[in-house]
Enzyme design. Sequence first.
Site, PDB file in Angstrom:
ATOM      1  N   GLU A  29       7.177  16.623   9.660  1.00 61.46           N
ATOM      2  CA  GLU A  29       7.186  15.540   8.659  1.00 61.46           C
ATOM      3  C   GLU A  29       6.934  14.174   9.305  1.00 61.46           C
ATOM      4  O   GLU A  29       7.001  14.032  10.535  1.00 61.46           O
ATOM      5  CB  GLU A  29       8.528  15.528   7.931  1.00 61.46           C
ATOM      6  CG  GLU A  29       9.729  15.439   8.869  1.00 61.46           C
ATOM      7  CD  GLU A  29      10.794  14.483   8.371  1.00 61.46           C
ATOM      8  OE1 GLU A  29      10.446  13.397   7.880  1.00 61.46           O
ATOM      9  OE2 GLU A  29      11.981  14.832   8.495  1.00 61.46           O
ATOM     10  N   LYS A 162      22.754  16.367   7.859  1.00 62.24           N
ATOM     11  CA  LYS A 162      23.116  15.034   8.370  1.00 62.24           C
ATOM     12  C   LYS A 162      24.535  14.698   7.920  1.00 62.24           C
ATOM     13  O   LYS A 162      24.848  14.715   6.734  1.00 62.24           O
ATOM     14  CB  LYS A 162      22.138  13.991   7.843  1.00 62.24           C
ATOM     15  CG  LYS A 162      20.798  14.023   8.550  1.00 62.24           C
ATOM     16  CD  LYS A 162      20.028  12.749   8.368  1.00 62.24           C
ATOM     17  CE  LYS A 162      19.317  12.697   7.044  1.00 62.24           C
ATOM     18  NZ  LYS A 162      17.912  13.110   7.090  1.00 62.24           N
TER      19      LYS A 162
END
Length: 306
Positions: A29, A162
């Site tokens: 990405e 995360k």
Amino acid sequence: MTRHPAPFVDMTREVEESLVKGGPVVALETTLVAHGFPHPVGLETALAAEQAVRDAGAVPATIGLVDGAVRVGLTRAELERMALEGAHKVGPRDLAPVLADWSLGATTVAGTLAVATLCGIRHFATGGIGGVHRGAELGFDVSADLVELGRSQVCVVSSGIKSLLDVGRTLELLETLCVPVVGFGTPVLPLFYTGESDYEISARVDTAAQAAALCRIHWELDRRSAVLIANPPPADLALAPEEAERLIEGALAEAREAGIRGQRVTPFVLGRIHAASGGRSEAVNRALIVGNAGVAGAIAAASPDG
Ligand code: PSU
Ligand code: MN
């Protein structure tokens, strides 16, 4: 560049050739390049991730939107533009608008998964996936990454979830969306900056070949979802859990005070954590991305059809 049959998609010859032959390809990405690090760290990280994929025996396909086209396999000059020119952060809902006005677009996990699916790319690496944000029960901030993970037949390698997110609720939603969360050499969920956590996961593999076999079975059972491979960050750079939490709390408070909302939340919070940790979170973030790219490359290389 050759024109891929899907409209608006341009693939490099190298990627197209590997896909046609059933060779190993790993999508990467660009949001983390454009919004995850200060310049030139994003660019350096992207180049190192591509090299890690190659070293593992696979072809990297870094994805972004340039001049009205989805580019699958960016040149160094294009990557540099991503890092320097303030590219739009492109999730799945942003693909059409950004293509329509020919602006520069850096794809998120979700945006990249959408493109990977279009192209038949089965492997993907990132730092940490997005998920349910803390306070989402009021603010409704749930990353589109989860939606795409629920409907992309792609093996996604990340350092877990995360920890700036609400990890417990993110795990619950991953289960709802039928996404196996598989520890890579670990029985617990890594939390991005830290390798250890109290969250157990549903399965464990210890080698790339085992991961590839598990993915094959998942998709042979006609599961339409991703497999999330959770690879811990390098132990020598990982932060202590209490320190990571303190940095996250501080950065989230700053974001609230500054009224940061929507797509700007994750880049803002990562940036504040990088600053407050004196660059140590940046070092682990960078290293874990490169490590994940290597693992994704190895899994792709161990998969019979790339
Ligand atoms: N991993 C990183 N740094 C990042 C991201 C992942 O190490 O910046 C990006 C990914 O592109 C992911 C995005 O899709 O953060 C999540 O953004 P949001 O929470 O707005 O969906
Ligand atoms: Mn969001």
